[in-house]
Structure formats: structure tokens, C-alpha cells
Design a protein around this motif. Structure first.
Motif, short mmCIF file in Angstrom:
data_model
loop_
_atom_site.label_atom_id
_atom_site.label_comp_id
_atom_site.label_asym_id
_atom_site.label_seq_id
_atom_site.Cartn_x
_atom_site.Cartn_y
_atom_site.Cartn_z
N LEU A 265 -9.79 55.14 -9.54
CA LEU A 265 -8.43 54.69 -9.27
C LEU A 265 -8.03 53.57 -10.20
CD1 LEU A 265 -5.88 54.74 -7.47
CD2 LEU A 265 -7.04 53.11 -5.96
N LEU A 266 -8.92 52.62 -10.39
CA LEU A 266 -8.61 51.47 -11.25
C LEU A 266 -8.33 51.91 -12.68
CD1 LEU A 266 -8.44 48.37 -11.57
CD2 LEU A 266 -10.89 48.41 -12.08
N ALA A 267 -9.22 52.74 -13.22
CA ALA A 267 -9.10 53.14 -14.63
C ALA A 267 -7.93 54.08 -14.88
CB ALA A 267 -10.40 53.81 -15.07
N ASN A 268 -7.65 54.96 -13.94
CA ASN A 268 -6.69 56.03 -14.20
C ASN A 268 -5.31 55.81 -13.60
OD1 ASN A 268 -8.50 57.71 -15.70
ND2 ASN A 268 -9.51 58.21 -13.78
N LYS A 269 -5.17 54.82 -12.72
CA LYS A 269 -3.86 54.61 -12.10
C LYS A 269 -3.44 53.15 -12.07
CE LYS A 269 -1.10 56.37 -8.25
NZ LYS A 269 -1.12 57.23 -7.04
N ILE A 270 -4.30 52.28 -11.54
CA ILE A 270 -3.88 50.88 -11.36
C ILE A 270 -3.67 50.17 -12.70
CG2 ILE A 270 -4.55 48.62 -10.46
CD1 ILE A 270 -5.98 50.04 -8.18
N LEU A 271 -4.69 50.18 -13.55
CA LEU A 271 -4.57 49.45 -14.82
C LEU A 271 -3.46 49.99 -15.71
CD1 LEU A 271 -8.32 48.74 -15.72
CD2 LEU A 271 -6.62 47.17 -14.76
N PRO A 272 -3.29 51.32 -15.86
CA PRO A 272 -2.18 51.81 -16.66
C PRO A 272 -0.81 51.39 -16.11
CG PRO A 272 -3.81 53.54 -16.39
CD PRO A 272 -4.20 52.42 -15.47
N ALA A 273 -0.67 51.39 -14.79
CA ALA A 273 0.61 50.99 -14.19
C ALA A 273 0.89 49.52 -14.46
CB ALA A 273 0.59 51.27 -12.69
N LEU A 274 -0.10 48.67 -14.27
CA LEU A 274 0.07 47.24 -14.52
C LEU A 274 0.41 46.97 -15.98
CD1 LEU A 274 -2.88 45.78 -12.41
CD2 LEU A 274 -0.47 45.85 -11.78
N ALA A 275 -0.27 47.68 -16.88
CA ALA A 275 -0.01 47.50 -18.32
C ALA A 275 1.40 47.93 -18.69
CB ALA A 275 -1.03 48.30 -19.13
N MET B 187 7.13 43.00 -22.70
CA MET B 187 7.08 43.37 -21.29
C MET B 187 5.91 42.67 -20.61
SD MET B 187 6.51 47.16 -19.65
CE MET B 187 8.00 47.81 -20.41
N SER B 188 6.18 42.02 -19.47
CA SER B 188 5.11 41.36 -18.74
C SER B 188 4.31 42.40 -17.97
CB SER B 188 5.69 40.32 -17.77
OG SER B 188 6.52 40.95 -16.81
N THR B 189 3.05 42.08 -17.72
CA THR B 189 2.23 42.99 -16.92
C THR B 189 2.66 42.93 -15.46
OG1 THR B 189 0.56 41.26 -16.60
CG2 THR B 189 0.27 42.76 -18.47
N GLY B 190 2.36 44.00 -14.74
CA GLY B 190 2.72 44.06 -13.34
C GLY B 190 1.79 43.22 -12.48
N LYS B 191 2.04 43.22 -11.19
CA LYS B 191 1.22 42.49 -10.23
C LYS B 191 0.62 43.48 -9.23
CE LYS B 191 2.20 38.48 -11.97
NZ LYS B 191 1.17 37.67 -12.68
N PHE B 192 -0.56 43.13 -8.75
CA PHE B 192 -1.28 43.98 -7.80
C PHE B 192 -1.29 43.30 -6.44
CE2 PHE B 192 -5.66 46.02 -6.76
CZ PHE B 192 -5.03 47.03 -6.04
N ILE B 193 -0.54 43.88 -5.49
CA ILE B 193 -0.48 43.37 -4.13
C ILE B 193 -1.28 44.31 -3.22
CG2 ILE B 193 1.01 42.80 -2.17
CD1 ILE B 193 3.30 42.38 -4.07
N VAL B 194 -2.22 43.76 -2.48
CA VAL B 194 -3.07 44.58 -1.61
C VAL B 194 -2.83 44.24 -0.14
CG1 VAL B 194 -5.45 45.09 -0.95
CG2 VAL B 194 -4.85 44.90 -3.37
N ILE B 195 -2.75 45.27 0.67
CA ILE B 195 -2.69 45.12 2.12
C ILE B 195 -4.06 45.50 2.68
CG2 ILE B 195 -1.66 45.93 4.26
CD1 ILE B 195 0.21 44.23 2.69
N GLU B 196 -4.63 44.59 3.45
CA GLU B 196 -5.95 44.82 4.05
C GLU B 196 -5.88 44.68 5.57
OE1 GLU B 196 -8.91 45.70 3.13
OE2 GLU B 196 -9.00 45.50 0.96
#
Length: 212
Positions: free
Chosen positions: A79-89, A1-10
Motif C-alpha cells: 500500500l505504501l509503495a503503490n498508493k500512499i507515497l505516489p499520492a503524497l508526491a 507543488m507541495s507534498t500531501g499530508k497523511f492523516i490516519v484514523i485509528e
């Protein structure tokens, strides 16, 4: 499984981030790409509590700019440790409503913290982690603030003076010009035009991404 991508809106207040996120959601749904949404500050129970501290206008004491800066990064770390990184992984994509660029603009540009300070705190909390692509919705602060005021009550940061937002805007533009991973969208266009620009950027990004 490939890792996900992080798209940010600023973007600043009134730039249209919520509708931009809806456009991206629609594209990912059509492509069959699993995703989650996040927002900053916030996104986890503890991070949301830190968000309330930063945004509230009802503090019994003045929130210092140093406290504001540290709360922003504390929330981001959670947020990074508990949501973003697990989702991408897990192979999911993440759509972020703001990320590190916001602190660079608001605390770095608006509050006047030196880049070396911003770099140090960012390195400690993010450890080099960066979005795969950032869409910066560029809007004149006078227009953006008038839109924000039309929505209703303003939070503590939104109540700052115009010169603060001009510094934020200038820093956003400066940083966007220096980073090829930040795509600037003219948010002063009609909503249809803005959404067309977003669709073009995101579809091209997906096409260049290995989804296997």
C-alpha cells in the motif's frame, strides 16, 4: 507543488472510524484539498488479497501469529509503495483507515510481540515513514465489541477473547501517550461530540499546514 499530508484514523472495533473518516472527507472537500482514501490491511489488489488471508475465518489450517504479523506488514508495504507515497508526491492528501499503530497495538500488544521485533519489521517495510497526524478514537473494548457484534458477522481477529482486546486497548493508550502526533479522541461521547472534536483537530492541523 507541495507534498500531501497523511492523516490516519485509528481505534478498536466499534470506535466509529468510518463516520470519523466521513467527517474528515467533508472538511477536506470544503477546503478544496484533493485526497484519496486507504484502508489497512488492504488498499491495493495484492494488499486486499493479503487482507482476506488475515481476516478470513475459513482457513483450513490455523494462521500463526507470526504469519499474521508478517502479512500485515506485507500488505502495508504494498500500500505504501503503490498508493500512499505516489499520492503524497502528487500533492494529494491521504486519509488512512489504520496504519502502523494498529500493528503495534494488535500484534504488539494483543499478540505479545516485543517492541524490538515490531521496530525491526516496521523499519524494514516503512523505512521511517510516519503519518503527519493520527486521530486515535479511544473506546472501552467491551463497548466497542458490542457495537461491532451489532453490525453483523465478525472476522477472525474480531472473534478473539476479551483479554486480547484489553491488551490491545492498553497498548493503544500507552503508545498514544508517548507520541505528540497522536491525538486521542474520546469515542465514548455522543457522535455529535466526537465529530466536533475531530473537526477541531483537523481544522487546526490544516491551518498550521502550508498548502501552497
Amino acid at each position: 507543488m507541495s507534498t500531501g499530508k497523511f492523516i490516519v484514523i485509528e481505534g478498536m472495533e466499534g470506535a466509529g472510524k468510518s463516520s470519523a473518516i466521513a467527517v474528515i472527507e467533508s472538511i477536506l472537500n470544503k477546503q478544496g484539498i484533493a485526497y484519496i482514501n486507504t484502508r489497512e490491511p488492504g488498499g491495493t489488489p495484492l494488499a486486499e488479497a493479503l487482507r482476506d488471508m488475515v481476516k478470513s475465518v475459513e482457513h483450513q489450517e490455523k494462521l500463526t501469529v507470526e504469519t499474521e504479523l508478517l502479512l500485515m506488514y506485507a500488505s502495508r508495504s504494498q500500500l505504501l509503495a503503490n498508493k500512499i507515497l505516489p499520492a503524497l508526491a502528487a500533492g494529494k492528501w491521504v486519509i488512512g483507515d489504520r496504519h502502523d499503530l494498529s500493528s503495534r497495538a494488535y500484534q504488539g500488544g494483543g499478540r505479545g510481540f516485543e517492541q524490538s521485533i515490531m521496530d525491526t519489521i516496521s523499519d524494514i517495510t516503512l523505512k521511517g515513514f510516519r503519518p503527519d497526524i493520527t486521530l486515535y478514537l479511544d473506546i472501552d473494548p467491551h463497548i466497542g465489541l458490542s457495537r461491532a457484534k451489532a453490525r453483523g458477522n465478525l472476522d477472525r481477529i474480531e472473534l478473539e477473547q476479551m483479554d486480547f482486546f484489553i491488551r490491545v486497548h492498553n497498548k493503544y493508550r500507552e503508545l498514544a501517550a508517548q507520541d505528540k502526533a497522536i491525538i486521542t479522541i474520546d469515542a465514548a461521547q455522543t457522535m455529535v461530540q466526537v465529530h466536533q472534536d475531530i473537526e477541531k483537530v483537523v481544522i487546526e492541523f490544516i491551518a498550521a499546514t502550508d498548502l501552497d
